[in-house]
Design a protein around this motif. Structure first.
Motif, PDB file in Angstrom:
ATOM      1  N   GLU A 241       0.836  -1.213   0.000  1.00 47.47           N
ATOM      2  CA  GLU A 241       0.000   0.000   0.000  1.00 47.47           C
ATOM      3  C   GLU A 241       0.866   1.258   0.000  1.00 47.47           C
ATOM      4  O   GLU A 241       0.509   2.254  -0.621  1.00 47.47           O
ATOM      5  CB  GLU A 241      -0.925   0.006   1.218  1.00 47.47           C
TER       6      GLU A 241
ATOM      7  N   ASP B 277      -2.323  -2.512  -5.163  1.00 44.60           N
ATOM      8  CA  ASP B 277      -3.491  -3.177  -4.574  1.00 44.60           C
ATOM      9  C   ASP B 277      -3.072  -4.486  -3.892  1.00 44.60           C
ATOM     10  O   ASP B 277      -2.932  -5.521  -4.543  1.00 44.60           O
ATOM     11  CB  ASP B 277      -4.516  -3.453  -5.680  1.00 44.60           C
TER      12      ASP B 277
ATOM     13  N   TYR C  80      -4.755  -6.174  -1.714  1.00 47.79           N
ATOM     14  CA  TYR C  80      -5.864  -7.116  -1.518  1.00 47.79           C
ATOM     15  C   TYR C  80      -6.014  -8.053  -2.723  1.00 47.79           C
ATOM     16  O   TYR C  80      -6.353  -9.216  -2.583  1.00 47.79           O
ATOM     17  CB  TYR C  80      -7.162  -6.368  -1.248  1.00 47.79           C
ATOM     18  N   ARG C  81      -5.766  -7.509  -3.919  1.00 45.97           N
ATOM     19  CA  ARG C  81      -5.810  -8.329  -5.131  1.00 45.97           C
ATOM     20  C   ARG C  81      -4.803  -9.479  -5.009  1.00 45.97           C
ATOM     21  O   ARG C  81      -5.060 -10.617  -5.402  1.00 45.97           O
ATOM     22  CB  ARG C  81      -5.457  -7.421  -6.323  1.00 45.97           C
TER      23      ARG C  81
ATOM     24  N   THR D 129      -8.576  -2.333   9.266  1.00 44.94           N
ATOM     25  CA  THR D 129      -9.107  -2.567   7.914  1.00 44.94           C
ATOM     26  C   THR D 129      -8.282  -3.663   7.225  1.00 44.94           C
ATOM     27  O   THR D 129      -8.836  -4.539   6.552  1.00 44.94           O
ATOM     28  CB  THR D 129      -9.060  -1.265   7.079  1.00 44.94           C
ATOM     29  N   HIS D 130      -6.967  -3.612   7.392  1.00 44.16           N
ATOM     30  CA  HIS D 130      -6.120  -4.669   6.815  1.00 44.16           C
ATOM     31  C   HIS D 130      -6.578  -6.044   7.314  1.00 44.16           C
ATOM     32  O   HIS D 130      -6.731  -6.979   6.526  1.00 44.16           O
ATOM     33  CB  HIS D 130      -4.652  -4.462   7.215  1.00 44.16           C
TER      34      HIS D 130
ATOM     35  N   GLU E 115      -9.494  -7.000   8.621  1.00 45.93           N
ATOM     36  CA  GLU E 115     -10.847  -7.354   8.170  1.00 45.93           C
ATOM     37  C   GLU E 115     -10.842  -7.754   6.690  1.00 45.93           C
ATOM     38  O   GLU E 115     -11.481  -8.733   6.303  1.00 45.93           O
ATOM     39  CB  GLU E 115     -11.796  -6.178   8.417  1.00 45.93           C
ATOM     40  N   LYS E 116     -10.106  -6.993   5.878  1.00 44.61           N
ATOM     41  CA  LYS E 116     -10.121  -7.294   4.436  1.00 44.61           C
ATOM     42  C   LYS E 116      -9.408  -8.605   4.125  1.00 44.61           C
ATOM     43  O   LYS E 116      -9.901  -9.400   3.329  1.00 44.61           O
ATOM     44  CB  LYS E 116      -9.501  -6.140   3.650  1.00 44.61           C
ATOM     45  N   VAL E 117      -8.247  -8.859   4.739  1.00 42.28           N
ATOM     46  CA  VAL E 117      -7.549 -10.119   4.411  1.00 42.28           C
ATOM     47  C   VAL E 117      -8.338 -11.320   4.923  1.00 42.28           C
ATOM     48  O   VAL E 117      -8.298 -12.401   4.330  1.00 42.28           O
ATOM     49  CB  VAL E 117      -6.067 -10.161   4.890  1.00 42.28           C
TER      50      VAL E 117
ATOM     51  N   LYS F  80     -11.630 -11.515   4.887  1.00 40.39           N
ATOM     52  CA  LYS F  80     -12.680 -11.746   3.882  1.00 40.39           C
ATOM     53  C   LYS F  80     -12.127 -12.361   2.593  1.00 40.39           C
ATOM     54  O   LYS F  80     -12.827 -13.064   1.874  1.00 40.39           O
ATOM     55  CB  LYS F  80     -13.391 -10.430   3.556  1.00 40.39           C
ATOM     56  N   LEU F  81     -10.860 -12.075   2.305  1.00 40.27           N
ATOM     57  CA  LEU F  81     -10.281 -12.546   1.037  1.00 40.27           C
ATOM     58  C   LEU F  81      -9.653 -13.937   1.134  1.00 40.27           C
ATOM     59  O   LEU F  81      -9.183 -14.480   0.143  1.00 40.27           O
ATOM     60  CB  LEU F  81      -9.242 -11.540   0.542  1.00 40.27           C
TER      61      LEU F  81
END
Ligand code: E4P
Length: 215
Positions: A134, A139, A141-142, A169-170, A172-174, A176-177
């Motif tokens: 970042e 990106d 998350y991609r 946020t990092h 939570e997003k990882v 979900k991914l």
């Protein structure tokens, strides 16, 4: 999903492991140097506190140096994982170590190709770096989503450790991914449990309870 602690601070590891949410520990030479203590002593102490995988990084640059260091470190405890930088020499070392049954965590992963190469070489874990990607406007998350897709598509046993995590946020997003693991600095762990409305709610409930009891 598992949570690892991204720290070598023994007091923080003791405190957070009491919450029952620390499944392992990751370190790197920077994290170890912050403690100002002997590498072997700190790693052995951490391994006695945490039953899950504990990553200790080699500092040699050639495959033979890495393998030599790794064989010594791997004897320090049963739950040691050898952290190896993502280079051609690193992959050579991972290939040798995986055949000897020594677990590895290939670190400093910034592209899908790097992750794929590490999986092919036999890495137990791969560590893509979220925050540092970042920082350069990429990106991150991609990367996590693509690596997870490849693992599922081909049945690799390698697990993704989302590293260089800097905020909630990092995490939570990882999650979900599909990152198998997030390695989280101890300071952030504390913040993940908090919200101002939780604190305000507790205060109000206790105040109302006192008023009720006194009437
Ligand atoms: C852990 O495996 C990594 O070495 C660590 O998460 C790097 O974090 P940083 O990018 O915040 O230094």
């Amino acid at each position: 999903m598992k949570f690892f602690l991204d720290t070598a601070n023994v007091e923080a590891i003791k405190r957070i492991s009491e919450l029952g949410i620390a499944d392992g520990v990751t370190t790197n030479p920077t994290i170890i140097s912050r403690e100002g203590r002997d590498f072997e002593t700190v790693i052995k102490e951490i391994c006695s506190l945490i039953s899950g995988p504990v990553s200790a990084e080699v500092t040699g640059l050639t495959a033979s140096e890495m393998v030599e260091e790794a064989r010594v470190i791997a004897k320090w405890a049963d739950n040691i994982v050898i952290k190896i930088p993502m280079t051609e020499e690193g992959l050579k070392a991972v290939n040798i170590l995986s055949k000897e049954g020594i677990k590895t965590n290939v670190t400093l992963i910034f592209t899908v190709s790097q992750g794929l190469m590490a999986m092919k070489a036999g890495a137990t874990f791969i560590s893509p770096f979220i925050g540092r990607l970042e920082d350069i406007g990429t990106d991150a998350y991609r990367l996590i989503a693509d690596l997870r897709q490849i693992i599922d598509l081909y049945g690799f046993t390698t697990e993704i450790i989302a590293a260089s995590i800097r905020n909630s946020t990092h995490v939570e997003k990882v999650a979900k991914l599909g990152a198998h693991i997030a390695t989280i600095p101890d300071g952030l762990f504390t913040k993940l449990t908090q919200h101002p409305l939780t604190a305000a709610g507790i205060e109000t409930f206790l105040k109302d309870w006192e008023t009720f009891k006194n009437n």
